[in-house]
Design an enzyme around this catalytic site. Structure first.
Site, PDB file in Angstrom:
ATOM      1  N   ASP A 191       0.813  -1.215   0.000  1.00  0.00           N
ATOM      2  CA  ASP A 191       0.000   0.000   0.000  1.00  0.00           C
ATOM      3  C   ASP A 191       0.847   1.266   0.000  1.00  0.00           C
ATOM      4  O   ASP A 191       0.681   2.154  -0.840  1.00  0.00           O
ATOM      5  CB  ASP A 191      -0.931   0.015   1.213  1.00  0.00           C
ATOM      6  CG  ASP A 191      -1.993  -1.066   1.148  1.00  0.00           C
ATOM      7  OD1 ASP A 191      -1.724  -2.126   0.570  1.00  0.00           O
ATOM      8  OD2 ASP A 191      -3.087  -0.850   1.706  1.00  0.00           O
TER       9      ASP A 191
ATOM     10  N   ARG B 169      -1.440   3.187  16.730  1.00  0.00           N
ATOM     11  CA  ARG B 169      -1.767   4.318  15.861  1.00  0.00           C
ATOM     12  C   ARG B 169      -1.575   5.684  16.520  1.00  0.00           C
ATOM     13  O   ARG B 169      -1.091   6.613  15.868  1.00  0.00           O
ATOM     14  CB  ARG B 169      -3.188   4.181  15.314  1.00  0.00           C
ATOM     15  CG  ARG B 169      -3.416   2.935  14.446  1.00  0.00           C
ATOM     16  CD  ARG B 169      -2.237   2.586  13.606  1.00  0.00           C
ATOM     17  NE  ARG B 169      -2.489   1.508  12.645  1.00  0.00           N
ATOM     18  CZ  ARG B 169      -1.555   0.721  12.176  1.00  0.00           C
ATOM     19  NH1 ARG B 169      -0.300   0.869  12.579  1.00  0.00           N
ATOM     20  NH2 ARG B 169      -1.838  -0.216  11.296  1.00  0.00           N
TER      21      ARG B 169
ATOM     22  N   ASP C 186      -8.330   2.053  10.815  1.00  0.00           N
ATOM     23  CA  ASP C 186      -7.086   2.797  10.945  1.00  0.00           C
ATOM     24  C   ASP C 186      -7.170   4.214  10.404  1.00  0.00           C
ATOM     25  O   ASP C 186      -6.512   5.122  10.918  1.00  0.00           O
ATOM     26  CB  ASP C 186      -5.940   2.040  10.270  1.00  0.00           C
ATOM     27  CG  ASP C 186      -5.350   0.969  11.169  1.00  0.00           C
ATOM     28  OD1 ASP C 186      -5.605   1.015  12.386  1.00  0.00           O
ATOM     29  OD2 ASP C 186      -4.640   0.090  10.655  1.00  0.00           O
TER      30      ASP C 186
ATOM     31  N   SER D 191      -3.177  -9.041   4.233  1.00  0.00           N
ATOM     32  CA  SER D 191      -2.899  -7.725   4.795  1.00  0.00           C
ATOM     33  C   SER D 191      -2.468  -7.949   6.233  1.00  0.00           C
ATOM     34  O   SER D 191      -3.228  -8.493   7.037  1.00  0.00           O
ATOM     35  CB  SER D 191      -4.162  -6.848   4.745  1.00  0.00           C
ATOM     36  OG  SER D 191      -3.908  -5.611   5.377  1.00  0.00           O
TER      37      SER D 191
END
Length: 405
Positions: free
Chosen positions: A18, A98, A127, A182
């Site tokens: 990504d 995060r 996310d 992923s």
């Protein structure tokens, strides 16, 4: 802010599929300089791979920082003081990383004079919310570029084709598959989504797991481990003092060796959909079990019960990205206040996927053998007192029964 107004953007960069594509896309779409930031949170060799890929992509300002100690000390440990677990199973390994990444990206954006920050989270996931809540909490007027909400790539297959077209190398592609899993890894966990996991009836293959052996393949002899606590945090393993990151690294090794910490769940995302994912959290699984054990000895009953009532709210805040929200900070203060007496040791037995508490001790223990013994307590507790206690507390039950007649 238009595309032409963005002269420099800070990208959360892993070097994976990504973000490798996003780097090229930002350069071509916004015609801006891209600064990459890679946080080493314990994900492994891919950190240095990211440096090489960023250089190959024409990046001049590359930030790669070892944040493992800060991550565990300031984010993982505070969360585990709360015994936080989302929907009864998920130990929040991705969620808790995060806010730290968001904080550092804003710091870098300020230092670099960047106009924008960018991330690789999809428009379907949690996310994007977590990153952007962090960005806006720390820099309210920041420009956020979320490529998955702008470009016309709609699938992993589209991305693989884009990578091939632009000469972007892609590793870890599964033989004969349409796209790789992923994955997200840090010191707390590794997650797996996509590919065959999109069918919730499909059992994950043994080859998928990276950190742990299966319980069937774990040692046939149990292993004992002793954890020492101070203020609710683990400070030593088997008598050896360790830093927070060292603690989690060692517990991951022990847990993985004994097949501990695998889960396969369908969870409720904040954006509204259900998703299926698999997680390996060996060290965190041990930590949760041990922390509740030492708390059972050292925390007052009502304080412990209040913590249990607050925990789902706390876990939901972390999962949904509200780490920097006022209510999370308020809850954290209450939780941390309860940890002053959470000192002592817990002894565990690890065996074939199981974490068993087999001992706990503390100089601040509230356990009094005289009060609960079945033997002669020598007057420590007068059992006759229980009669009045029961009658008073049963009074409303008796009155309700009488009123109903």
């Amino acid at each position: 802010m238009s595309h032409s107004d963005v002269k420099k953007a800070v990208l959360a960069y892993s070097g994976g599929l990504d973000t490798s594509i996003i780097l090229k896309w930002l350069q071509d779409t916004y015609h801006c300089e891209v600064v990459t930031f890679t946080a080493d949170l314990g994900q492994g060799d891919e950190v240095e791979d990211a440096r090489a890929k960023a250089k190959a992509g024409g990046v001049k300002s590359i930030y790669i920082e070892d944040m493992r100690e800060e991550f565990v000390r300031d984010y993982v440990f505070p969360m585990f003081r709360a015994n936080a677990i989302y929907e009864g199973e998920y130990l929040l390994g991705t969620s808790i990383a995060r806010p730290l990444i968001s904080k550092r990206m804003i710091e870098i954006a300020n230092a670099e004079g960047a106009d924008a920050v960018s991330h690789g989270a999809t428009g379907k996931g949690n996310d994007q919310v977590r990153f952007e809540f962090g960005f806006y909490a720390l820099k309210p007027d920041v420009k956020v570029i979320a490529p998955w909400r702008e470009w016309d790539l709609v699938s992993r297959e589209d991305m693989l084709n884009y990578a091939e077209k632009h000469g972007i190398p892609v590793e870890r592609k599964r033989e004969g598959s349409k796209s790789p899993y992923s994955m997200d890894a840090n010191l707390l966990h590794i997650s797996y989504e996509g590919y065959d996991l999109e069918d919730p009836w499909c059992e994950p293959s043994e080859e998928m797991w990276r950190w742990s052996v299966s319980p069937e393949a774990a040692p046939d002899v149990p292993e004992y481990v002793e954890l020492s606590y101070k203020g609710g945090d683990i400070v030593a393993i088997n008598g050896v003092a360790m830093t927070p990151a060292q603690v989690l690294t060692e517990l991951n090794r022990l847990g993985g060796k004994h097949g501990i910490g695998r889960i396969d769940i369908v969870e409720n995302r904040y954006v509204g959909m259900k998703s299926r994912g698999c997680y390996e959290t060996p060290g965190g699984t041990i930590m949760l079990k041990a922390h509740r054990a030492i708390e059972s000895l050292t925390v007052d009953r009502e304080a412990a019960h209040l913590k249990d009532e607050l925990m789902p709210r706390y876990a939901k805040l972390v999962y949904n990205g509200y780490w920097f929200a006022a209510e999370r900070e308020m809850l954290q203060q209450a939780i941390d206040a309860s940890q002053a007496t959470v000192n002592g040791d817990v002894r565990l037995k690890l065996y074939k996927g199981n974490v068993m508490v087999v001992g706990r001790r503390s100089d601040q223990s509230m356990f009094d053998e005289r009060l609960c013994t079945f033997e002669d307590d020598q007057g420590a507790y007068d059992q006759k007192d229980a009669g009045g206690f029961i009658k008073l507390n049963a009074l409303r039950l008796r009155m309700r029964a009488l009123a109903g007649k």
